[in-house]
Scaffold this active site. Structure first.
Site, PDB file in Angstrom:
ATOM      1  N   CYS A 115      61.046 -12.696 -34.951  1.00 36.19           N
ATOM      2  CA  CYS A 115      62.175 -12.134 -34.182  1.00 36.19           C
ATOM      3  C   CYS A 115      63.455 -12.951 -34.322  1.00 36.19           C
ATOM      4  O   CYS A 115      64.540 -12.452 -34.017  1.00 36.19           O
ATOM      5  CB  CYS A 115      61.788 -11.993 -32.711  1.00 36.19           C
ATOM      6  SG  CYS A 115      60.394 -10.888 -32.467  1.00 36.19           S
ATOM      7  N   HIS A 252      68.535 -11.318 -29.079  1.00 41.06           N
ATOM      8  CA  HIS A 252      67.374 -10.571 -29.573  1.00 41.06           C
ATOM      9  C   HIS A 252      66.861  -9.697 -28.438  1.00 41.06           C
ATOM     10  O   HIS A 252      66.745 -10.136 -27.294  1.00 41.06           O
ATOM     11  CB  HIS A 252      66.299 -11.552 -30.044  1.00 41.06           C
ATOM     12  CG  HIS A 252      64.976 -10.884 -30.244  1.00 41.06           C
ATOM     13  ND1 HIS A 252      64.831  -9.763 -31.017  1.00 41.06           N
ATOM     14  CD2 HIS A 252      63.743 -11.169 -29.745  1.00 41.06           C
ATOM     15  CE1 HIS A 252      63.571  -9.380 -30.984  1.00 41.06           C
ATOM     16  NE2 HIS A 252      62.889 -10.213 -30.227  1.00 41.06           N
ATOM     17  N   ASN A 282      61.708  -3.440 -29.081  1.00 45.13           N
ATOM     18  CA  ASN A 282      61.852  -4.700 -29.815  1.00 45.13           C
ATOM     19  C   ASN A 282      61.632  -4.425 -31.297  1.00 45.13           C
ATOM     20  O   ASN A 282      60.515  -4.124 -31.709  1.00 45.13           O
ATOM     21  CB  ASN A 282      60.832  -5.710 -29.277  1.00 45.13           C
ATOM     22  CG  ASN A 282      60.924  -7.066 -29.964  1.00 45.13           C
ATOM     23  OD1 ASN A 282      61.598  -7.217 -30.978  1.00 45.13           O
ATOM     24  ND2 ASN A 282      60.242  -8.049 -29.399  1.00 45.13           N
TER      25      ASN A 282
HETATM   26  N1  ACO Z   1      50.876  -0.395 -18.931  1.00 52.22           N
HETATM   27  C1  ACO Z   1      50.311  -0.540 -17.742  1.00 52.22           C
HETATM   28  N2  ACO Z   1      49.770  -1.708 -17.327  1.00 52.22           N
HETATM   29  C2  ACO Z   1      49.829  -2.759 -18.172  1.00 52.22           C
HETATM   30  C3  ACO Z   1      50.397  -2.650 -19.451  1.00 52.22           C
HETATM   31  C4  ACO Z   1      50.950  -1.412 -19.822  1.00 52.22           C
HETATM   32  N3  ACO Z   1      51.543  -1.203 -21.014  1.00 52.22           N
HETATM   33  N4  ACO Z   1      50.330  -3.844 -20.057  1.00 52.22           N
HETATM   34  C5  ACO Z   1      49.702  -4.675 -19.218  1.00 52.22           C
HETATM   35  N5  ACO Z   1      49.401  -4.015 -18.081  1.00 52.22           N
HETATM   36  C6  ACO Z   1      48.728  -4.510 -16.891  1.00 52.22           C
HETATM   37  C7  ACO Z   1      47.887  -5.729 -17.179  1.00 52.22           C
HETATM   38  O1  ACO Z   1      46.630  -5.368 -17.670  1.00 52.22           O
HETATM   39  C8  ACO Z   1      47.832  -6.363 -15.806  1.00 52.22           C
HETATM   40  O2  ACO Z   1      46.864  -5.688 -15.059  1.00 52.22           O
HETATM   41  P1  ACO Z   1      45.894  -6.521 -14.058  1.00 52.22           P
HETATM   42  O3  ACO Z   1      46.809  -7.119 -13.045  1.00 52.22           O
HETATM   43  O4  ACO Z   1      45.003  -5.453 -13.501  1.00 52.22           O
HETATM   44  O5  ACO Z   1      45.196  -7.531 -14.906  1.00 52.22           O
HETATM   45  C9  ACO Z   1      49.180  -6.032 -15.193  1.00 52.22           C
HETATM   46  O6  ACO Z   1      49.716  -4.956 -15.976  1.00 52.22           O
HETATM   47  C10 ACO Z   1      50.156  -7.188 -15.254  1.00 52.22           C
HETATM   48  O7  ACO Z   1      50.118  -7.748 -16.551  1.00 52.22           O
HETATM   49  P2  ACO Z   1      51.035  -8.940 -16.944  1.00 52.22           P
HETATM   50  O8  ACO Z   1      50.780  -9.322 -18.362  1.00 52.22           O
HETATM   51  O9  ACO Z   1      50.944 -10.005 -15.917  1.00 52.22           O
HETATM   52  O10 ACO Z   1      52.464  -8.240 -16.813  1.00 52.22           O
HETATM   53  P3  ACO Z   1      53.869  -8.878 -16.952  1.00 52.22           P
HETATM   54  O11 ACO Z   1      54.675  -8.591 -15.768  1.00 52.22           O
HETATM   55  O12 ACO Z   1      53.812 -10.298 -17.434  1.00 52.22           O
HETATM   56  O13 ACO Z   1      54.494  -8.007 -18.125  1.00 52.22           O
HETATM   57  C11 ACO Z   1      54.954  -8.114 -20.474  1.00 52.22           C
HETATM   58  C12 ACO Z   1      53.882  -7.992 -19.399  1.00 52.22           C
HETATM   59  C13 ACO Z   1      55.894  -6.943 -20.369  1.00 52.22           C
HETATM   60  C14 ACO Z   1      54.290  -8.124 -21.840  1.00 52.22           C
HETATM   61  C15 ACO Z   1      55.722  -9.427 -20.223  1.00 52.22           C
HETATM   62  O14 ACO Z   1      54.854 -10.508 -20.081  1.00 52.22           O
HETATM   63  C16 ACO Z   1      56.678  -9.714 -21.314  1.00 52.22           C
HETATM   64  O15 ACO Z   1      57.643  -9.014 -21.513  1.00 52.22           O
HETATM   65  N6  ACO Z   1      56.473 -10.824 -22.076  1.00 52.22           N
HETATM   66  C17 ACO Z   1      57.301 -11.135 -23.177  1.00 52.22           C
HETATM   67  C18 ACO Z   1      56.709 -10.509 -24.328  1.00 52.22           C
HETATM   68  C19 ACO Z   1      57.709 -10.041 -25.333  1.00 52.22           C
HETATM   69  O16 ACO Z   1      58.827  -9.677 -25.052  1.00 52.22           O
HETATM   70  N7  ACO Z   1      57.246 -10.064 -26.534  1.00 52.22           N
HETATM   71  C20 ACO Z   1      58.027  -9.593 -27.608  1.00 52.22           C
HETATM   72  C21 ACO Z   1      57.731 -10.385 -28.778  1.00 52.22           C
HETATM   73  S1  ACO Z   1      58.301 -11.969 -28.603  1.00 52.22           S
HETATM   74  C22 ACO Z   1      59.870 -11.923 -28.780  1.00 52.22           C
HETATM   75  O17 ACO Z   1      60.414 -10.986 -29.296  1.00 52.22           O
HETATM   76  C23 ACO Z   1      60.619 -13.064 -28.273  1.00 52.22           C
END
Ligand code: ACO
Length: 325
Positions: A115, A252, A282
């Site tokens: 990224c 980004h 993304n």
């Molecule tokens: N739909 C519904 N529920 C979901 C989904 C989904 N797509 N994905 C995860 N969940 C659930 C999980 O299973 C979890 O359920 P549980 O509580 O029963 O176990 C709950 O939602 C919460 O999950 P978390 O992972 O704690 O959710 P969080 O608020 O952290 O959001 C996310 C997850 C959106 C991935 C976040 O952590 C994030 O944005 N991280 C950064 C990742 C990113 O941007 N990556 C891109 C690549 S890296 C880069 O470009 C820099």
């Protein structure tokens, strides 16, 4: 004192025709439009068609950037393509783009910083130009992340999309001050100890397969805010500028909450932040040039504006660049 500068003189973008909205994705995996929008800001993503490759997206964006710059492929002596989703293991997708553009001279190669790829490519092209080794560079970010997603994994497949963006840099002259047009400063970093937080579980040498993207979302989130903020501060410190001096922040586009978190941490006015994540998701190395093209096209970014780009990605890699447009 006269110095060489890499001046942006064209920008272009390409998005595949097919749009995959959150509602449709919710019929494929256990998720919902509300969950995706609330946690990420994403409403839809573009998906490359069968037989449409990263090089096709990149070539279309490059053509648009060249047309904007009033340049011909024959004017270009450097093509740097940032991608983590090359057409094939080799040759580089940059050389495929070179051929598709009909170029028979110059040099083309890929940069792999996930990224952060566009920032790494911008810095590399700027160094080539300032060293006198190139006069006209095409810097492209292009990805088909849809090909490396596990479409059964709701924690990752909702986040990414396909697309490409490009800029044309031409050698120019300045007086060595921040009043110059062109790339004013770039800052790159990596730290391989973070491998397991964001990686693809396959490759030619390990599994002999392409593999799928794997991620520890919360950790990536935390590091994303920290590292993009640190890279932004680094560019400001190097130029003696303050947040208020910057006209446009083009981060980004990983997650709306990462962007907002970074803006809050640095006291950035969110009206100065270009955000395209809701329509593009993304697109990894393509996200910054796609956002640049959007903001140039709608006349937010204008000649003379100070534009700060910053990114963080797998590796981890992170960095920033400050450009006077
Ligand atoms: N739909 C519904 N529920 C979901 C989904 C989904 N797509 N994905 C995860 N969940 C659930 C999980 O299973 C979890 O359920 P549980 O509580 O029963 O176990 C709950 O939602 C919460 O999950 P978390 O992972 O704690 O959710 P969080 O608020 O952290 O959001 C996310 C997850 C959106 C991935 C976040 O952590 C994030 O944005 N991280 C950064 C990742 C990113 O941007 N990556 C891109 C690549 S890296 C880069 O470009 C820099």
């Amino acid at each position: 004192m006269t110095v060489r500068r890499s001046v942006v003189c064209g920008v272009g973008a390409y998005l595949p025709e097919r749009v995959l909205a959150n509602e449709e994705l919710a019929q494929m995996v256990d998720t919902s439009d509300a969950w995706i929008t609330e946690r990420t800001g994403i409403r839809q993503r573009h998906i490359a068609a069968e037989g449409e490759y990263t090089s096709d997206l990149a070539t279309a964006a490059a053509r648009a950037a060249l047309a904007y710059a009033g340049a011909l492929p024959a004017d270009v002596d450097l093509v740097i393509l940032a991608t983590a989703t090359p057409d094939d293991t080799f040759p580089s997708t940059g050389t495929i783009v070179q051929s598709k553009l009909g170029m028979t001279n110059g040099v083309a190669f890929d940069i792999h910083a996930v990224c952060s790829g566009f920032v790494f490519a911008l810095a590399t092209a700027d160094n080539f130009i300032r060293a006198g080794q190139a006069r006209c560079a095409l810097v492209i970010g292009a990805e088909t992340f849809s090909r490396i997603l596990d479409w059964q994994d709701r924690t990752t497949c909702v986040l990414f999309g396909d697309g490409a963006g490009a800029v044309v840099l031409r050698a120019g002259e300045g007086d060595g001050t921040i009043a110059d047009r062109g790339v004013l400063t770039t800052h790159l970093h990596s730290d391989g100890k973070f491998h397991d937080m964001l990686y693809v579980d396959g490759g030619p040498s390990t599994t002999k397969t392409v593999g799928h993207l794997r991620m520890q979302g919360r950790e990536v989130f935390r590091h994303g805010v920290e590292k993009m903020a640190a890279a932004t501060e680094e560019a400001l410190a190097a130029t003696g500028l303050a947040v208020l001096d910057i006209d446009w922040f083009v981060p980004h586009q990983a997650n709306r909450r990462i962007i907002d978190g970074m803006a809050r941490k640095l006291g950035i006015d969110t009206n100065k932040v270009v955000v395209t994540i809701e329509r593009h998701a993304n697109t990894s190395a393509a996200s910054i040039p796609l956002a640049l093209e959007t903001a140039v096209h709608d006349q937010r970014i204008k000649t003379g504006d100070l534009v700060l780009v910053e990114a963080m990605g797998g590796g981890f890699t992170w960095g920033s660049g400050l450009v006077r447009w």
